[in-house]
Design a protein around this motif. Structure first.
Motif, PDB file in Angstrom:
ATOM      1  N   SER A  24       0.851  -1.198   0.000  1.00 18.55           N
ATOM      2  CA  SER A  24       0.000   0.000   0.000  1.00 18.55           C
ATOM      3  C   SER A  24       0.884   1.244   0.000  1.00 18.55           C
ATOM      4  N   ALA A  25       0.289   2.359  -0.410  1.00 18.30           N
ATOM      5  CA  ALA A  25       1.041   3.623  -0.376  1.00 18.30           C
ATOM      6  C   ALA A  25       1.249   4.090   1.062  1.00 18.30           C
ATOM      7  N   ARG A  26       0.288   3.755   1.945  1.00 17.57           N
ATOM      8  CA  ARG A  26       0.451   4.214   3.336  1.00 17.57           C
ATOM      9  C   ARG A  26       1.689   3.563   3.974  1.00 17.57           C
ATOM     10  N   LEU A  27       1.934   2.288   3.620  1.00 17.06           N
ATOM     11  CA  LEU A  27       3.141   1.649   4.160  1.00 17.06           C
ATOM     12  C   LEU A  27       4.390   2.299   3.545  1.00 17.06           C
ATOM     13  N   ASN A  49      -6.418  16.402   3.319  1.00 15.35           N
ATOM     14  CA  ASN A  49      -5.737  15.149   3.041  1.00 15.35           C
ATOM     15  C   ASN A  49      -6.531  14.006   3.660  1.00 15.35           C
ATOM     16  N   ASP A  50      -6.240  12.802   3.242  1.00 20.68           N
ATOM     17  CA  ASP A  50      -6.867  11.619   3.822  1.00 20.68           C
ATOM     18  C   ASP A  50      -6.465  11.526   5.295  1.00 20.68           C
ATOM     19  N   ASP A  51      -7.443  11.210   6.160  1.00 15.79           N
ATOM     20  CA  ASP A  51      -7.106  11.100   7.595  1.00 15.79           C
ATOM     21  C   ASP A  51      -6.103   9.969   7.842  1.00 15.79           C
ATOM     22  N   VAL A  52      -6.137   8.929   7.010  1.00 17.01           N
ATOM     23  CA  VAL A  52      -5.182   7.823   7.177  1.00 17.01           C
ATOM     24  C   VAL A  52      -3.746   8.359   7.184  1.00 17.01           C
ATOM     25  N   ILE A  53      -3.478   9.355   6.357  1.00 14.05           N
ATOM     26  CA  ILE A  53      -2.101   9.876   6.245  1.00 14.05           C
ATOM     27  C   ILE A  53      -1.695  10.598   7.533  1.00 14.05           C
ATOM     28  N   LEU A  54      -2.667  11.284   8.135  1.00 11.13           N
ATOM     29  CA  LEU A  54      -2.384  11.901   9.436  1.00 11.13           C
ATOM     30  C   LEU A  54      -1.909  10.827  10.429  1.00 11.13           C
ATOM     31  N   GLU A 120       7.259  13.032  -1.256  1.00 14.56           N
ATOM     32  CA  GLU A 120       6.095  13.262  -2.109  1.00 14.56           C
ATOM     33  C   GLU A 120       5.055  12.158  -1.916  1.00 14.56           C
ATOM     34  N   ASP A 121       3.831  12.567  -1.609  1.00 15.82           N
ATOM     35  CA  ASP A 121       2.730  11.616  -1.654  1.00 15.82           C
ATOM     36  C   ASP A 121       2.171  11.693  -3.069  1.00 15.82           C
ATOM     37  N   ALA A 122       2.506  10.710  -3.869  1.00 22.27           N
ATOM     38  CA  ALA A 122       2.066  10.700  -5.266  1.00 22.27           C
ATOM     39  C   ALA A 122       0.946   9.676  -5.466  1.00 22.27           C
ATOM     40  N   ALA A 123       0.252   9.339  -4.347  1.00 21.77           N
ATOM     41  CA  ALA A 123      -0.794   8.309  -4.424  1.00 21.77           C
ATOM     42  C   ALA A 123      -1.863   8.661  -5.451  1.00 21.77           C
ATOM     43  N   HIS A 124      -2.185   9.946  -5.581  1.00 24.81           N
ATOM     44  CA  HIS A 124      -3.224  10.353  -6.541  1.00 24.81           C
ATOM     45  C   HIS A 124      -2.618  10.735  -7.891  1.00 24.81           C
ATOM     46  N   ALA A 125      -1.305  10.741  -8.000  1.00 26.97           N
ATOM     47  CA  ALA A 125      -0.675  11.491  -9.091  1.00 26.97           C
ATOM     48  C   ALA A 125       0.239  10.642  -9.967  1.00 26.97           C
ATOM     49  N   PHE A 144       3.605   5.867  -4.207  1.00 22.77           N
ATOM     50  CA  PHE A 144       2.573   5.706  -5.236  1.00 22.77           C
ATOM     51  C   PHE A 144       1.571   4.655  -4.772  1.00 22.77           C
ATOM     52  N   SER A 145       0.343   4.770  -5.286  1.00 31.72           N
ATOM     53  CA  SER A 145      -0.691   3.801  -4.924  1.00 31.72           C
ATOM     54  C   SER A 145      -1.362   3.287  -6.184  1.00 31.72           C
ATOM     55  N   LEU A 146      -1.233   1.995  -6.416  1.00 31.12           N
ATOM     56  CA  LEU A 146      -1.888   1.467  -7.611  1.00 31.12           C
ATOM     57  C   LEU A 146      -3.386   1.297  -7.373  1.00 31.12           C
ATOM     58  N   SER A 147      -3.782   1.247  -6.081  1.00 27.41           N
ATOM     59  CA  SER A 147      -5.206   1.018  -5.820  1.00 27.41           C
ATOM     60  C   SER A 147      -6.052   2.213  -6.238  1.00 27.41           C
ATOM     61  N   LYS A 148      -5.421   3.358  -6.436  1.00 28.87           N
ATOM     62  CA  LYS A 148      -6.201   4.514  -6.891  1.00 28.87           C
ATOM     63  C   LYS A 148      -6.397   4.447  -8.401  1.00 28.87           C
ATOM     64  N   HIS A 149      -5.634   3.652  -9.067  1.00 24.66           N
ATOM     65  CA  HIS A 149      -5.717   3.545 -10.527  1.00 24.66           C
ATOM     66  C   HIS A 149      -5.947   2.083 -10.882  1.00 24.66           C
ATOM     67  N   VAL A 337     -13.672  12.617  -0.076  1.00 23.45           N
ATOM     68  CA  VAL A 337     -13.982  13.967   0.399  1.00 23.45           C
ATOM     69  C   VAL A 337     -13.199  14.151   1.691  1.00 23.45           C
ATOM     70  N   TYR A 338     -12.360  15.192   1.771  1.00 18.56           N
ATOM     71  CA  TYR A 338     -11.493  15.377   2.940  1.00 18.56           C
ATOM     72  C   TYR A 338     -11.962  16.572   3.744  1.00 18.56           C
ATOM     73  N   ASP A 339     -13.097  16.407   4.402  1.00 15.27           N
ATOM     74  CA  ASP A 339     -13.726  17.504   5.124  1.00 15.27           C
ATOM     75  C   ASP A 339     -14.127  17.015   6.501  1.00 15.27           C
TER      76      ASP A 339
HETATM   77  C1  LIG Z   1      -3.620  11.292  -0.497  1.00 16.51           C
HETATM   78  C2  LIG Z   1      -3.485   9.834  -0.182  1.00 16.51           C
HETATM   79  N1  LIG Z   1      -2.271   9.341   0.063  1.00 16.51           N
HETATM   80  C3  LIG Z   1      -2.070   8.053   0.352  1.00 16.51           C
HETATM   81  C4  LIG Z   1      -3.144   7.174   0.427  1.00 16.51           C
HETATM   82  C5  LIG Z   1      -2.887   5.753   0.796  1.00 16.51           C
HETATM   83  O1  LIG Z   1      -2.980   4.909  -0.312  1.00 16.51           O
HETATM   84  P1  LIG Z   1      -3.137   3.344  -0.072  1.00 16.51           P
HETATM   85  O2  LIG Z   1      -4.614   3.103   0.050  1.00 16.51           O
HETATM   86  O3  LIG Z   1      -2.530   2.694  -1.267  1.00 16.51           O
HETATM   87  O4  LIG Z   1      -2.422   3.022   1.165  1.00 16.51           O
HETATM   88  C6  LIG Z   1      -4.429   7.631   0.203  1.00 16.51           C
HETATM   89  C7  LIG Z   1      -5.557   6.711   0.287  1.00 16.51           C
HETATM   90  O5  LIG Z   1      -6.664   6.989  -0.068  1.00 16.51           O
HETATM   91  C8  LIG Z   1      -4.618   8.996  -0.135  1.00 16.51           C
HETATM   92  O6  LIG Z   1      -5.835   9.475  -0.381  1.00 16.51           O
END
Ligand SMILES: Cc1ncc(COP(=O)(O)O)c(C=O)c1O
Length: 414
Positions: A24-27, A49-54, A120-125, A144-149, A337-339
Motif C-alpha cells: 500500500s502507499a500508506r506503508l 488530506n486523507d485522515d489515514v495519512i495523518l 512526495e505523496d504521489a498516491a493520486h498522481a 505511489f498507490s496502484l489502488s487509486k488507478h 472527500v477530505y472535510d
Molecule cells: C492522499 C493519499 N495518500 C495516500 C493514500 C494511501 O494509499 P493506499 O490506500 O494505497 O495506502 C491515500 C488513500 O486513499 C490517499 O488518499
C-alpha cells in the motif's frame, strides 16, 4: 530476488527511479518517514488530506504541522507558510491532491535551502507531470498507490534516488510486513471484480445503501472516528505501526500483508493497463474541465498542457454534502472527500493547526471529487440536480497607494 521486484521494475521503467514494492502507499509513506525523519520531528503537510495519512505521520512518531493551502487546489501554498514555520519543520510531505500537482519546484528549493527532506505523496498522481518531469521524482522519496488507478485493490511503491537506499528500504519493509493471509489475498483479488460487476449491473445505489445500513462502511462521515483518548495512549508507543494500526488500516486492512503470487500476478496485469487507464482519465478530465464547476486551476492547466490524467477532478459546488447524497441515486458514490481539514478534525492535541485555515476550510467544504472515468454520468447528474458552482471568497485587498485603474477586480472563475 527481493520481494515484489518484478512489479518494482515495472514502476522503475515508468518513472526512472529505483522503486520498492509495498502492499500500500500508506506503508510506503511510513517507510519514508521512518527513514528520513527522526522521532519527534515536525512535518509540514496540507490539512486537506486523507485522515489515514495523518495517522501514518503520528505512527512514525512525528508532529503533523498543518500548512496554509491554495484555495484552488488544496495543496500547500509555500508562499503563505510563515518564515517561523519554515524554520521549525524537519520535513515536507506533499499531497498532489486528486492528482493536481503540488508546487514541487518551489518546495524542493525551500527544502534544499533548509537542508530538510521533501517526501512526495504521489498516491493520486501517478500520471501527473510538472514541466515534463513526473511527480514522484522531485523529492528524496515518493509514495505511489496502484489502488487509486486500474482498480488494483492494493499495491504501492516507494520511489527513491539510488540503489543503496532502495536496498536499505527493502529490509525495513520486510520487517514491517505481516505474513500472507489467504483471506486478504482473496479480498484483494475479488474486490475489483465485485466493484465492476456492481457498476455494470447498475447496483451501485442498493449496494451502497445496504452497506451503510449494515455498518459495513468504516466511516459514518467523511472522517473516521478519532477515538481521542485511545489515540493519545498510542503516542506512548510511537514510533510504532502496530500501536496505530486501528486507524492506519481503515479502508485497507491488508495494508501491510505480504501478498502471494496470485495477487502480484494480477497486479502485473493491471499495471500493464495503466496507460490505457490514464488516457481514459484524460478524456474525462477534458470533459469535466469544460463544465461550470471546474476550478480555474484545472481549466488553466488543461488549456496550457492538455488534460492531466487525474485521479479525481475537484469540482467546486454549493451544497456539496447534499449533492454527495443525491449522486448515489445517479449511481455515483463520491469518495475521497477530505472535510473537515485535519486541524479541525484532530485538534491541537494531535496536530499543529494552520496559521491561516480559511482556504483549507473553504476548499474542503465545497469540493466534490469527480471520477473522470464517470465524467459524462457525473456531468449529466449535476445538470439534472441544478448544482450551482462555488467560487472562493476574494480575499480583502489592501488599498493600493496609487490607484491608476477604476475598474473593480473581476472575481476569478466567474
Ligand atoms: C492522499 C493519499 N495518500 C495516500 C493514500 C494511501 O494509499 P493506499 O490506500 O494505497 O495506502 C491515500 C488513500 O486513499 C490517499 O488518499
Amino acid at each position: 530476488m527481493p520481494y515484489g521486484s518484478r512489479l518494482a521494475a515495472m514502476m522503475t521503467r515508468r518513472i526512472g527511479r529505483e522503486c520498492v514494492y509495498t502492499p500500500s502507499a500508506r506503508l510506503a509513506l511510513y517507510l519514508a518517514l521512518r527513514r528520513w525523519c527522526l522521532p519527534g520531528g515536525r512535518v509540514l503537510m496540507s490539512p486537506v488530506n486523507d485522515d489515514v495519512i495523518l495517522f501514518v505521520v503520528l505512527a512514525a512518531g512525528l508532529r503533523p504541522v498543518q500548512a496554509p493551502v491554495s484555495q484552488w487546489d488544496g495543496n500547500i501554498d509555500p508562499a503563505a507558510v510563515p518564515e517561523t514555520t519554515w524554520r521549525n519543520v524537519d520535513a515536507v510531505l506533499t499531497t498532489n491532491l486528486y492528482g493536481m500537482p503540488d508546487r514541487v519546484v518551489e518546495l524542493r528549493r525551500r527544502c534544499d535551502e533548509l537542508g530538510i527532506p521533501l517526501i512526495e505523496d504521489a498516491a493520486h498522481a501517478i500520471g501527473t507531470h510538472v514541466d515534463g518531469q513526473p511527480i514522484g521524482t522531485f523529492g528524496q522519496a515518493a509514495a505511489f498507490s496502484l489502488s487509486k488507478h486500474v482498480a488494483g485493490m492494493a499495491c504501492g511503491f516507494l520511489a527513491v534516488e539510488d540503489v543503496r537506499t532502495r536496498r536499505e528500504l527493502e529490509l525495513l519493509r520486510d520487517d514491517l510486513l505481516t505474513p500472507r493471509r489467504l483471506r486478504h489475498d482473496l479480498t484483494t483479488t475479488l474486490r475489483p471484480l465485485a466493484r465492476s460487476a456492481v457498476r455494470s449491473l447498475h447496483l451501485v445505489r442498493p449496494v451502497w445503501r445496504t452497506m451503510q445500513r449494515l455498518g459495513l462502511l468504516e466511516r459514518d462521515d467523511f472522517r473516521m472516528a478519532l477515538h481521542a483518548p485511545r489515540l493519545a495512549g498510542s503516542a506512548r508507543h510511537a514510533p510504532s505501526l502496530a500501536a496505530y494500526e486501528p486507524w492506519v488500516r481503515v479502508d485497507l486492512h491488508g495494508f501491510r500483508s505480504r501478498h502471494g503470487a496470485l495477487v502480484r500476478g494480477q497486479l502485473e496485469l493491471r499495471m500493464a493497463l495503466l496507460d490505457g487507464d490514464l488516457a481514459r482519465r484524460r478524456a474525462g478530465v477534458s470533459l469535466l474541465a469544460g463544465t461550470t464547476w471546474a476550478t480555474p486551476a484545472l481549466r488553466e492547466r488543461t488549456a496550457h498542457d492538455g488534460s492531466p490524467g487525474l485521479f479525481r477532478v475537484p469540482l467546486l459546488v454549493h451544497d456539496r454534502n447534499a449533492l454527495v447524497t443525491r449522486l448515489v441515486d445517479h449511481g455515483v458514490v463520491a469518495g475521497y472527500v477530505y472535510d473537515p481539514p485535519l486541524d479541525d478534525y484532530a485538534g491541537a492535541e494531535f496536530v499543529e493547526p494552520s496559521p491561516d485555515p480559511s482556504a483549507a476550510r473553504w476548499f474542503a467544504a465545497h469540493t466534490l471529487p469527480a471520477d473522470p472515468l464517470l465524467a459524462r454520468r457525473i456531468s449529466d447528474a449535476l445538470t439534472k440536480e441544478l448544482a450551482t458552482p462555488a467560487h472562493p471568497p476574494i480575499p480583502a485587498r489592501t488599498p493600493e497607494p496609487d490607484t491608476t485603474t477604476t475598474t473593480p477586480p473581476t472575481p476569478l472563475g466567474q
